[in-house]
Design an enzyme around this catalytic site. Structure first.
Site, PDB file in Angstrom:
ATOM      1  N   ASP A 233       0.855  -1.179   0.000  1.00 19.06           N
ATOM      2  CA  ASP A 233       0.000   0.000   0.000  1.00 19.06           C
ATOM      3  C   ASP A 233       0.898   1.238   0.000  1.00 19.06           C
ATOM      4  O   ASP A 233       1.876   1.313   0.756  1.00 19.06           O
ATOM      5  CB  ASP A 233      -0.914   0.012   1.227  1.00 19.06           C
ATOM      6  CG  ASP A 233      -1.996   1.068   1.111  1.00 19.06           C
ATOM      7  OD1 ASP A 233      -3.057   0.736   0.585  1.00 19.06           O
ATOM      8  OD2 ASP A 233      -1.755   2.206   1.537  1.00 19.06           O
ATOM      9  N   ILE A 234       0.595   2.195  -0.869  1.00 16.61           N
ATOM     10  CA  ILE A 234       1.388   3.434  -0.929  1.00 16.61           C
ATOM     11  C   ILE A 234       1.065   4.278   0.305  1.00 16.61           C
ATOM     12  O   ILE A 234      -0.104   4.575   0.586  1.00 16.61           O
ATOM     13  CB  ILE A 234       1.086   4.215  -2.213  1.00 16.61           C
ATOM     14  CG1 ILE A 234       1.418   3.361  -3.446  1.00 16.61           C
ATOM     15  CG2 ILE A 234       1.869   5.521  -2.247  1.00 16.61           C
ATOM     16  CD1 ILE A 234       1.039   4.001  -4.763  1.00 16.61           C
TER      17      ILE A 234
ATOM     18  N   GLU B  51      -4.681   2.418  -4.318  1.00 15.71           N
ATOM     19  CA  GLU B  51      -3.221   2.387  -4.198  1.00 15.71           C
ATOM     20  C   GLU B  51      -2.738   1.048  -3.644  1.00 15.71           C
ATOM     21  O   GLU B  51      -1.606   0.939  -3.165  1.00 15.71           O
ATOM     22  CB  GLU B  51      -2.737   3.539  -3.301  1.00 15.71           C
ATOM     23  CG  GLU B  51      -3.059   3.413  -1.818  1.00 15.71           C
ATOM     24  CD  GLU B  51      -4.479   3.901  -1.458  1.00 15.71           C
ATOM     25  OE1 GLU B  51      -4.723   4.151  -0.283  1.00 15.71           O
ATOM     26  OE2 GLU B  51      -5.307   4.029  -2.371  1.00 15.71           O
TER      27      GLU B  51
END
Length: 619
Positions: A488-489, A531
């Protein structure tokens, strides 16, 4: 010359018989040509309805695939509420816009809550439309087995169709609809270039016979109304494929072809008028009758004056003339049909004739093909032998797909039909070929769109789940290690809010590129949504998975995005790692543990890779 009574009687009887024979020939010619014109018009009407049905079916199927993907990616809670926060609403609308670009036939994609209220849509402008009415919505709510829904729409400027898929909550209750609107302008565009003649028509109607869109060539002709009993028989399956009927109106005969669009409650109706398809026949018939009458009069005079001296020559001339006309018509028909036709002599299979379409298809002169065998045009000669064997065992083969090659060596896909016919003492093999390379390419493109995420170029969620479950089953069966990464960003919302969604998209593409470069070709990498990314690592222990995750994390941390104004954007990513356990049945089990590890990484500093088994768990 003085004729005896016997000679005169003989000549008179012969002249009468000849006259009756000429009249019979003319009658047979007129009748056979009429039947041929009607059969050709009937086949053309049926073929046109089949082509239109295939186009409409493909268009509706493409829209349904997009709606099915949205159904998997959007939760019932998002469908039911239009107040999800500005950022979430923008993300949801962006997703709807992305999907709308995949279907040129739709002008909007909508989310409709369980109360019938429109909650979200891809475009805030465009044709105003009326969603499903309350009575229809109540019917849908009470019928959980209706997965796909169709309805008419009424706009300010034009009508159209609304195609929808049903949502259900985890408790099994009705959760709303995801729908796409297809304007009538799209159907009009499909119909506008059809050659229907001056009095033909084509219609798209629903199961009640109401016209959705239509195109009629003739002005002042009596409007055609769909026959309810025919529509009902097609809908119930009593008539397979379609039905072509003959109807009479305004002193003319209409050939009307009905065909249901597969998988939908809509029908294509194509009609052609005898005022069009018999126009040439009437002119030719007049010419035949006029010419026949003249020939009859001349023949009678010739019989009277030159019967004994020119009998043999006249008969030979008439036979030669009819043979030449028949041969000319046959060659003209063969040369002008839009299907590549190859004739070969059995059993050697040497080619005896190809038409112009076949010469263009195989990129070879017509004369140059006469020294070849039919198998020379196949990419794999074994395919030809199998088809030849099938023709020998049955009446023939129809519309099978096979790989063939042009004389230049280029291969292509073809739809092929093959049969044999006896001509005198010889048996001729007839092969009809249509180039379907473009259709196969479109099928491949449609499959790619259904399995690939449009923004990142990675595998999408639905395809990942299917392949990952297969890989999990293989690893469990052979007791092989398997690991899963969930990435996950970090602070992705901050990137979107600070620099805009375009930069957010650049960050997603950058992470996809890093994953593709840092992981192996055998690893299955997918964008799960937003994301969030997932990678399945076959034959990988938890230790090797953590090393791979660290490699990905450091490359993401080192990546820089340089904007047009010189601004440098950098970001990090958090990774959760889980490994296959003996009790795992589905990939969801690994995803849940990886999600817990990702949550731990997010709440303990971010920018780190955490293995689920290394997290301290309360006893």
């Amino acid at each position: 010359m003085i004729w005896s009574a016997r000679q005169s009687t003989t000549i008179t009887v012969f002249a009468m018989l000849f006259g009756l024979g000429m009249i019979s020939i003319l009658g047979y010619q007129v009748s056979s040509s009429y039947q041929a014109e009607v059969a050709q018009a009937r086949a053309r009407t049926d073929n046109l309805s089949q082509i239109l049905e295939a186009q409409m079916r493909s268009a509706l199927r493409e829209v349904d695939l997009v709606l099915r993907d949205l159904e998997d990616r959007i939760t019932p809670e998002e469908v039911a509420s239009e107040s999800l926060g500005e950022a979430h609403n923008k993300t949801l609308q962006s997703l709807l816009l992305d999907k709308l670009t995949l279907v040129r036939q739709a002008d909007n994609i909508l989310l409709i809550g369980p109360d019938g209220v429109l909650s979200h849509r891809a475009l805030d402008i465009g044709t105003a439309m009326q969603p499903f009415d309350r009575a229809y919505l109540d019917q849908v709510r009470d019928d959980p087995y209706r997965e796909r829904l169709y309805a008419r729409t009424a706009g300010k400027t034009q009508d159209g169709l609304l195609l929808a898929r049903r949502y259900e909550t985890p408790q099994g209750a009705f959760g709303g609809l995801v729908a796409a609107s297809v304007p009538s302008a799209y159907f009009n565009q499909v119909l506008e270039n059809l050659d229907l003649g001056r009095h033909g028509f084509v219609m798209l109607v629903d199961e009640g016979g109401s016209v959705i869109t239509q195109r009629a060539s003739g002005k002042g002709d009596e409007p055609f109304k769909a026959e309810a009993d025919v529509l009902q028989q097609l809908k119930s399956g009593a008539l397979s494929g379609g039905l072509t009927v003959i109807r009479h109106a305004n002193g003319a005969t209409r050939l009307v072809s009905y065909r249901q669009i597969t998988g939908s409650p809509f029908f294509i109706i194509v009609g052609m008028s005898s005022l069009d398809y018999l126009a040439t026949w009437r002119d030719n018939t007049l010419y035949y009758l006029t010419g026949g009458s003249l020939l009859l009069a001349m023949a009678l005079m010739m019989i009277y004056f030159f019967w004994r001296s020119h009998r043999l020559a006249r008969n030979l001339q008439q036979k030669e003339s009819r043979l030449n006309v028949s041969e000319s018509r046959f060659r003209q028909m063969i040369e002008t049909i839009p299907v590549a036709l190859v004739l070969a002599r059995l059993p050697e299979c040497f080619i005896t004739y190809i038409n112009q379409q076949a010469a263009r298809t195989f990129d070879i002169p017509q004369a140059g093909a006469l020294s070849l065998r039919a198998a020379d045009f196949y990419l794999n000669s074994e395919d030809f032998r199998e088809q030849l064997q099938a023709v020998g065992q049955a009446q023939g083969i129809r519309n099978i797909e096979v790989r063939m090659r042009r004389w230049s060596g280029e291969s292509f896909w073809a739809s092929l039909s093959m049969s044999s016919v006896a001509v005198g003492e010889e048996i001729t093999l007839m092969i009809g070929i249509s180039d379907i390379t473009e259709r196969k390419r479109l099928e491949g493109e449609l499959k790619r769109r259904a399995t690939t995420d449009g923004l990142s170029g990675l595998t999408n969620r639905a395809y990942f789940m299917e392949v990952a479950n297969q890989e999990l089953a293989r690893a469990s069966r052979y007791k092989r290690p398997l690991a899963l990464l969930m990435l996950d960003i970090d602070h992705f919302k901050r990137i979107n809010d600070s620099y805009g969604h375009d930069v957010g998209d650049m960050a997603i593409k950058a992470v996809a590129k890093v994953l593709g470069g840092a992981l192996r070709d055998v690893d299955i990498v997918a964008r799960m949504g937003g994301e969030e990314f997932t990678a399945l690592l076959p034959e990988t222990s938890p230790e090797l998975a953590q090393a791979a995750a660290e490699r990905v994390r450091t490359q993401i941390e080192a990546h820089r995005i340089v904007l047009g104004d010189g601004t440098v954007v950098q970001f990090t990513g958090s990774i959760g790692i889980s490994a296959l356990r003996p009790e795992d049945q589905l990939i969801d089990d690994l995803l849940k543990r990886a999600d817990v590890a990702l949550y731990h990484a997010k709440h303990h500093g971010r920018n780190q890779a955490v293995v689920y088994d290394a997290i301290p768990h309360p006893s």
